[in-house]
Design an enzyme around this catalytic site. Sequence first.
Site, mmCIF file in Angstrom:
data_model
loop_
_atom_site.group_PDB
_atom_site.id
_atom_site.type_symbol
_atom_site.label_atom_id
_atom_site.label_comp_id
_atom_site.label_asym_id
_atom_site.label_seq_id
_atom_site.Cartn_x
_atom_site.Cartn_y
_atom_site.Cartn_z
ATOM 1 N N GLN A 80 0.855 -1.198 0.000
ATOM 2 C CA GLN A 80 0.000 0.000 0.000
ATOM 3 C C GLN A 80 0.886 1.242 0.000
ATOM 4 O O GLN A 80 0.399 2.355 -0.103
ATOM 5 C CB GLN A 80 -0.869 0.028 1.252
ATOM 6 C CG GLN A 80 -1.821 -1.154 1.369
ATOM 7 C CD GLN A 80 -2.443 -1.213 2.761
ATOM 8 O OE1 GLN A 80 -3.450 -0.579 3.032
ATOM 9 N NE2 GLN A 80 -1.836 -1.982 3.644
ATOM 10 N N ASP B 41 6.179 4.868 -1.137
ATOM 11 C CA ASP B 41 7.508 5.446 -0.891
ATOM 12 C C ASP B 41 8.623 4.873 -1.760
ATOM 13 O O ASP B 41 9.739 5.414 -1.792
ATOM 14 C CB ASP B 41 7.874 5.329 0.605
ATOM 15 C CG ASP B 41 7.833 3.889 1.134
ATOM 16 O OD1 ASP B 41 8.043 2.957 0.340
ATOM 17 O OD2 ASP B 41 7.593 3.718 2.342
ATOM 18 N N HIS C 8 -1.352 1.635 -4.308
ATOM 19 C CA HIS C 8 -1.733 3.041 -4.147
ATOM 20 C C HIS C 8 -0.843 3.993 -4.949
ATOM 21 O O HIS C 8 -0.843 5.190 -4.682
ATOM 22 C CB HIS C 8 -1.720 3.421 -2.655
ATOM 23 C CG HIS C 8 -2.738 2.669 -1.845
ATOM 24 N ND1 HIS C 8 -2.780 2.683 -0.465
ATOM 25 C CD2 HIS C 8 -3.775 1.876 -2.235
ATOM 26 C CE1 HIS C 8 -3.793 1.934 -0.044
ATOM 27 N NE2 HIS C 8 -4.395 1.426 -1.093
ATOM 28 N N CYS D 11 2.721 18.259 -18.307
ATOM 29 C CA CYS D 11 2.844 17.026 -19.088
ATOM 30 C C CYS D 11 3.750 17.270 -20.296
ATOM 31 O O CYS D 11 3.566 18.260 -21.023
ATOM 32 C CB CYS D 11 1.457 16.571 -19.526
ATOM 33 S SG CYS D 11 1.488 15.090 -20.532
ATOM 34 N N CYS E 277 1.245 16.543 -23.605
ATOM 35 C CA CYS E 277 0.142 17.422 -24.034
ATOM 36 C C CYS E 277 0.189 18.800 -23.381
ATOM 37 O O CYS E 277 -0.638 19.651 -23.697
ATOM 38 C CB CYS E 277 -1.206 16.756 -23.771
ATOM 39 S SG CYS E 277 -1.657 16.691 -22.032
ATOM 40 N N GLY F 184 2.703 -4.522 8.983
ATOM 41 C CA GLY F 184 2.703 -3.080 9.222
ATOM 42 C C GLY F 184 1.554 -2.313 8.620
ATOM 43 O O GLY F 184 1.750 -1.216 8.111
ATOM 44 N N SER G 117 -2.574 -1.000 9.456
ATOM 45 C CA SER G 117 -3.676 -0.934 10.420
ATOM 46 C C SER G 117 -4.895 -1.686 9.893
ATOM 47 O O SER G 117 -5.857 -1.890 10.619
ATOM 48 C CB SER G 117 -4.041 0.528 10.695
ATOM 49 O OG SER G 117 -4.417 1.158 9.481
#
Length: 303
Positions: free
Chosen positions: A149, A152, A167, A196, A199, A236, A238
């Site tokens: 998830q 980093d 994520h 970008c 574009c 790790g 929740s």
Amino acid sequence: MFPLLIGVAIHDRLRVSFQLSLSLTTMLICRTSPLPRLRKGAIKVKRKMEIAIQKLNQSGRVLVLTGAGISAESGVPTFRGGGGTSVWRGMPFEQLSSKQMVDSNLPLVWEWFDYRRSVVSECQPNAAHQALATFEWNNRFEDFKLVTQNVDGLHAAAGSTGVVELHGSIWRARCLKCEARRDMRTVPAGERPPLCLKCGNVMRPDVVLFGENLPSDAFEDAGLHAKDCDVCIVVGTSALVQPAAFLPEFARAAGAFVIEVNPEETVFSGKCDLSLRGRAGEILPQILRSTHKNKFHVNSAVP
Ligand code: APR
């Protein structure tokens, strides 16, 4: 679609959304079964570790789901834990990390993500990231899938390959119009929002925010591994944010042995087979040392 949500109300929708072969009936029977496979409270710490190692030594297919806690020992702050939630400039992170904030105040979202990147850029992978990379590199299992998830990039920095980033990544920007990506390491600090290169439109962080859907290919890849794994290790997290937190439940419903690694009790603790209470940076290297080496293949170089 699989929207990022806090809580468990999404489960019914997910059961229907999964186009996997496990039948709904089987899942419901497994999920409502009152019989835990081990009497968790009665098992001492050392014995728990022995059981985890034994299970892993008997297993060919392993899925690991990680959350912010695995990077805590590297110095990356978690979002929740210890009874608190993280706040930046007086704002709860759920408010900052939301689709509404991208729509209403993109410069602020970039400031928050610039801050997060500045924190992470000072951090190195820790012993837990390295242990998971080593599991993969020395082919300890027939199939080893790492799903995170975290945004980093520390799993990749430790040498893990093929990590499913549910994520997204704070190291990428995504065009609001054509969805082209840019590596944030190559974007000058003054260019906010980044533009970008294809574009010319403005870009946003390439992460999944609250109220947005997870990339369906990433989640389906993770779901298929959850369905097929023998052991699922949950490190790790929740386990409050869906749909990621549903993966270990799905794995267990499909017959996997599920192990949690976390110093704190979580909403998931009562639903897994074994909770190893402790820090990932201590427990994962211990598991690595004790599981059989090169069970399936010839060793390749360890990163
Ligand atoms: N080792 C293992 N676990 C740890 C450690 C450690 N050294 N230190 C803390 N933890 C645990 C905490 O006890 C807590 O249960 O890590 C967990 C961190 O929980 P969260 O901060 O809620 O992180 P996570 O579950 O990954 O959050 C999920 O929420 O905000 C969103 O998108 C964001 O990916 C994130 C998602």
